[in-house]
Design an enzyme around this catalytic site. Structure first.
Site, PDB file in Angstrom:
ATOM      1  NE  ARG A   1      -3.127  -7.684   8.953  1.00  0.00           N
ATOM      2  CZ  ARG A   1      -2.050  -7.357   9.580  1.00  0.00           C
ATOM      3  NH1 ARG A   1      -1.687  -8.275  10.674  1.00  0.00           N
ATOM      4  NH2 ARG A   1      -1.732  -6.176   9.632  1.00  0.00           N
TER       5      ARG A   1
ATOM      6  NE  ARG B   1       5.882   2.229   6.042  1.00  0.00           N
ATOM      7  CZ  ARG B   1       5.485   3.430   5.575  1.00  0.00           C
ATOM      8  NH1 ARG B   1       5.806   3.789   4.005  1.00  0.00           N
ATOM      9  NH2 ARG B   1       4.730   4.097   6.158  1.00  0.00           N
TER      10      ARG B   1
ATOM     11  CB  CYS C   1      -2.287 -15.592  16.901  1.00  0.00           C
ATOM     12  SG  CYS C   1      -2.566 -14.463  15.519  1.00  0.00           S
TER      13      CYS C   1
ATOM     14  NE  ARG D   1      -3.687   0.091   2.241  1.00  0.00           N
ATOM     15  CZ  ARG D   1      -4.667  -0.492   3.207  1.00  0.00           C
ATOM     16  NH1 ARG D   1      -4.455  -0.150   4.451  1.00  0.00           N
ATOM     17  NH2 ARG D   1      -5.358  -1.393   2.899  1.00  0.00           N
ATOM     18  CE1 TYR D   2       0.832   3.979   4.412  1.00  0.00           C
ATOM     19  CE2 TYR D   2       0.863   1.651   5.011  1.00  0.00           C
ATOM     20  CZ  TYR D   2       0.337   3.104   5.212  1.00  0.00           C
ATOM     21  OH  TYR D   2      -0.540   2.978   6.089  1.00  0.00           O
TER      22      TYR D   2
ATOM     23  CB  CYS E   1      -6.546  -9.784  20.221  1.00  0.00           C
ATOM     24  SG  CYS E   1      -4.760 -10.386  20.634  1.00  0.00           S
TER      25      CYS E   1
ATOM     26  CG  ASP F   1      -8.130  -0.915  12.459  1.00  0.00           C
ATOM     27  OD1 ASP F   1      -7.732   0.334  12.165  1.00  0.00           O
ATOM     28  OD2 ASP F   1      -7.098  -1.790  12.758  1.00  0.00           O
TER      29      ASP F   1
HETATM   30  C1  LIG Z   1       1.339  -0.310   8.886  1.00  0.00           C
HETATM   31  C2  LIG Z   1       1.647  -1.015   7.620  1.00  0.00           C
HETATM   32  C3  LIG Z   1       2.727  -0.784   7.152  1.00  0.00           C
HETATM   33  C4  LIG Z   1       4.033  -0.352   8.049  1.00  0.00           C
HETATM   34  O1  LIG Z   1       3.959   1.180   8.198  1.00  0.00           O
HETATM   35  P1  LIG Z   1       4.818   1.864   9.477  1.00  0.00           P
HETATM   36  O2  LIG Z   1       4.045   3.268   9.554  1.00  0.00           O
HETATM   37  O3  LIG Z   1       6.147   1.978   8.625  1.00  0.00           O
HETATM   38  O4  LIG Z   1       4.878   1.076  10.502  1.00  0.00           O
HETATM   39  C5  LIG Z   1       3.141  -1.334   5.914  1.00  0.00           C
HETATM   40  N1  LIG Z   1       2.198  -1.730   5.029  1.00  0.00           N
HETATM   41  C6  LIG Z   1       0.958  -1.893   5.624  1.00  0.00           C
HETATM   42  C7  LIG Z   1      -0.314  -2.438   4.556  1.00  0.00           C
HETATM   43  C8  LIG Z   1       0.520  -1.407   6.744  1.00  0.00           C
HETATM   44  O5  LIG Z   1      -0.643  -1.505   7.292  1.00  0.00           O
HETATM   45  S1  SF4 Z   2      -4.011  -8.878  17.133  1.00  0.00           S
HETATM   46 FE1  SF4 Z   2      -4.724 -10.476  15.689  1.00  0.00          FE
HETATM   47  S2  SF4 Z   2      -2.869 -11.049  14.644  1.00  0.00           S
HETATM   48 FE2  SF4 Z   2      -2.441  -9.839  16.424  1.00  0.00          FE
HETATM   49  S3  SF4 Z   2      -2.132 -11.676  17.864  1.00  0.00           S
HETATM   50 FE3  SF4 Z   2      -4.149 -11.034  18.292  1.00  0.00          FE
HETATM   51  S4  SF4 Z   2      -5.419 -12.125  17.132  1.00  0.00           S
HETATM   52 FE4  SF4 Z   2      -3.387 -12.273  16.314  1.00  0.00          FE
END
Ligand SMILES: *Cc1c(COP(=O)(O)O)cnc(C)c1O
Ligand code: SF4
Length: 456
Positions: free
Chosen positions: A168, A150, A159, A146-147, A163, A344
Site C-alpha cells: 500500500r 468480505r 504504521c 472485492r470479494y 516496510c 506484489d
Molecule cells: C486479502 C483481502 C481480503 C481477505 O481475504 P482472505 O482470503 O479472507 O484473507 C479481503 N479483501 C481484500 C480486498 C483483500 O485483499
Molecule cells: S507492510 Fe505496509 S501497512 Fe504493513 S506495517 Fe509495513 S508499511 Fe505498514
C-alpha cells in the site's frame, strides 16, 4: 533391511538438536550491543513509549543510534537507496537491535526496512502504482470490496514501522521523492461512511481492519470500530491487522489500555458468537524473541487467536530452511501461519521479488514439516486486481519466459491475470525481449493464446 535403515535415519533426525532450533528464543539483552541503548534496562527498552519515541526515521537518527557499528559506505549506500524508495524510513529500536550490524548488507531484517542503492534493480516494465488496483474496488474511501462476502477497511495510513516492500505504498506513510500518496487519516466521519456502506450490504460477513496499522489506533478507536462492526447483524467475523507484534511486541504488555481494548472486543464478539482475531506479519524467525512469546502468551491466556501473513522476499525468507524455522517458531508461540504472499509488483523493490518457481519449491518442501493447520497457503495476489489465488492454481506458467497466468472466477469471472517473474532471474536473451515494448506485449499475448487453446 532397507526399512530398518530408513527407521534409523528417522530416529537420527528426531535426535538432531537443530530440529529444536525453533524453540531457542533470544532472552539475552540483545539491544545493549547498540551504543544508544547500552544503558537501557529491559523494562524500559520493551515499553511502547520507548520504542515509539526512539523510532529511527532518518539516516541521521540511525547514525546517532549506531555510532561506529556501521561504516560510511553503508550510510552512503542507504542514502542512494532512499532516493528511489516508495517508503520513507521508520524502524523500531527492537528491530534495529536484532539486525546483525557486522554484516548489514545481507541481514534479513535490514533488507526489509532499509533500502540499499547497490542492491536495487530496475522496476519491472509492467509495474503500475497500486498494482492490486485496490482503489478501483473502493465504493467509499478506504474500503475495498472485492470479494463478495468480505471487505478490507483501511482505518488510517500510518504504521509503527515502514516496510520497504509495502503493497500500500500508494497510501501508507509519508510522501517521498518518488511517491505522493493518497491520504487516509483516522477520521470518524470517514469511518462512519464505511460502517453505513457495510450495514447496507447484507452479503458482507467478514471485515479486515487494516491500514496502515491498528497498533497506531488509540484504545478508544479500537473499541469504537469493534463495537460498530459487532452491532451490524450480518457481520459474523473480523480481524484486526497489525505488524506490531513483529516489531514492538512489548506494547501488548506495557500498554494495557490498548491490549484490553482489543481483548474487550474479542470477548464481546465471543458473547455474540462472532469471531474477532488478530492478524500479524512476521517474515523471518529472527523477529521472534522471548518477548514475542511473552506477548503471545498474554493473548493466549485471554483467548485471542493470532494468525500470520508473511511476504516471500528474496534474500529474506526465500529458502526452505528459513521458511521451516519461521513456521515452526510461529507455531511454537501460538501464531498460526495463514498465508505466505508472493511479492506484489511494487516500485523500487524488484530485488525482493521471487520467481513463481522458487515459492512453489519452498511450499513443496514445507508441507508435512508440521501440522496442516499450521502450514501456510502460498498466495499470488494477481497483478491488476484479480484477487488472491493459490500459487499452484495457475492456468499457465512459462518458466523460461517468466510469466504466469491466473484465472479469477470469483472476483472478475472470465478474466485472466498475470504474474511476472523478476526479469533479472531470466536468461539474457529473454531479458532483452522484456525490455522491448513490442516483444514484451508479444510474450504476454502468446501466454494468453496458450491458455485459450488449452481451455478449448
Ligand atoms: C486479502 C483481502 C481480503 C481477505 O481475504 P482472505 O482470503 O479472507 O484473507 C479481503 N479483501 C481484500 C480486498 C483483500 O485483499
Ligand atoms: S507492510 Fe505496509 S501497512 Fe504493513 S506495517 Fe509495513 S508499511 Fe505498514
Amino acid at each position: 533391511m532397507e526399512l530398518a535403515e530408513l527407521e534409523r535415519d528417522n530416529t537420527d533426525e528426531l535426535n538432531d538438536p537443530s530440529a529444536m532450533a525453533h524453540r531457542s528464543l533470544r532472552r539475552d539483552p540483545f539491544w545493549k550491543s547498540i551504543p544508544a541503548y547500552e544503558q537501557v534496562d529491559e523494562e524500559t527498552f520493551h515499553s511502547h513509549l520507548f520504542q515509539t519515541r526512539n523510532a529511527i526515521t532518518s539516516v541521521e537518527k540511525l547514525k546517532d543510534a549506531l555510532g561506529d557499528l556501521a561504516d560510511s559506505d553503508f550510510y552512503e549506500d542507504l542514502r542512494q537507496g532512499l532516493h528511489h524508495a516508495p517508503m520513507s524510513i521508520r524502524i523500531s529500536p527492537y528491530i534495529v537491535s536484532l539486525i546483525n550490524w557486522e554484516d548489514p548488507f545481507s541481514d534479513p531484517l535490514r533488507t526489509q526496512f532499509l533500502p540499499l542503492g547497490s542492491q536495487q534493480l530496475p522496476d519491472h516494465p509492467e509495474l503500475h502504482l497500486d498494482s492490486l488496483n485496490e482503489q478501483a474496488d473502493s465504493p467509499v474511501p478506504g474500503l475495498t470490496h472485492r470479494y463478495p462476502d468480505r471487505a478490507l477497511f483501511l482505518t488510517l495510513d500510518t504504521c509503527p514501522v515502514y516496510c520497504r516492500f509495502c503493497t500500500r505504498s500508494y497510501a501508507v506513510g509519508l510522501d517521498t521523492d518518488e511517491v505522493e500518496k493518497v491520504h487516509m487519516s483516522a477520521n470518524r466521519k470517514r469511518w462512519d461512511e464505511v460502517f453505513s456502506y457495510v450495514a447496507s450490504r447484507p452479503e458482507l460477513e467478514d471485515i479486515v481492519i487494516s491500514g496502515g496499522d491498528v497498533y497506531n489506533l488509540r484504545a478508544e478507536q479500537i473499541r469504537y470500530i469493534g463495537e460498530q462492526l459487532l452491532a451490524i447483524d450480518h457481520i459474523r467475523r473480523f480481524r484486526f491487522a497489525s505488524k506490531g507484534p513483529a516489531v514492538m511486541p512489548g506494547k501488548l504488555l506495557t500498554d494495557p489500555e490498548w491490549s484490553s481494548a482489543l481483548v474487550g472486543v474479542v470477548e464481546k464478539g465471543r458473547e455474540m458468537h462472532k469471531e474477532v482475531v488478530l492478524h500479524t506479519h512476521f517474515n523471518h524467525p529472527n523477529e521472534i524473541t522471548g518477548k514475542t512469546k511473552d506477548a503471545m502468551d498474554y493473548l493466549m491466556e485471554r483467548g485471542v487467536t493470532v494468525r500470520n501473513q508473511a511476504v516471500l522476499q528474496r534474500g529474506v525468507n526465500d529458502n526452505i530452511e528459513t521458511m521451516k524455522l519461521l513456521v515452526k517458531r510461529l507455531s511454537y508461540v501460538n501464531v498460526q501461519p495463514y498465508y505466505v504472499f508472493f511479492h506484489d509488483l511494487v516500485q523500487g523493490v524488484e530485488d525482493l521479488r521471487t520467481t513463481l518457481e522458487s515459492g512453489l519449491e519452498i511450499e513443496k518442501a514445507l508441507r508435512g514439516t508440521t501440522s496442516g493447520f499450521n502450514t501456510p497457503t502460498f498466495i499470488v495476489d494477481t497483478f491488476g486486481g484479480g484477487g488472491k489465488r493459490d500459487a499452484h492454481s495457475f492456468e499457465l506458467y512459462n518458466q523460461e519466459a517468466g510469466i504466469g497466468v491466473f484465472a479469477s472466477p470469483t472476483v472478475r469471472p472470465g478474466q485472466y491475470f498475470y504474474y511476472f517473474d523478476p526479469i533479472d532471474c531470466l536468461a539474457d536473451e529473454v531479458q532483452e525481449r522484456w525490455k522491448d515494448d513490442d516483444l514484451r506485449r508479444k510474450i504476454m499475448a502468446e501466454a494468453l493464446d496458450m491458455v485459450n487453446q488449452n481451455s478449448r
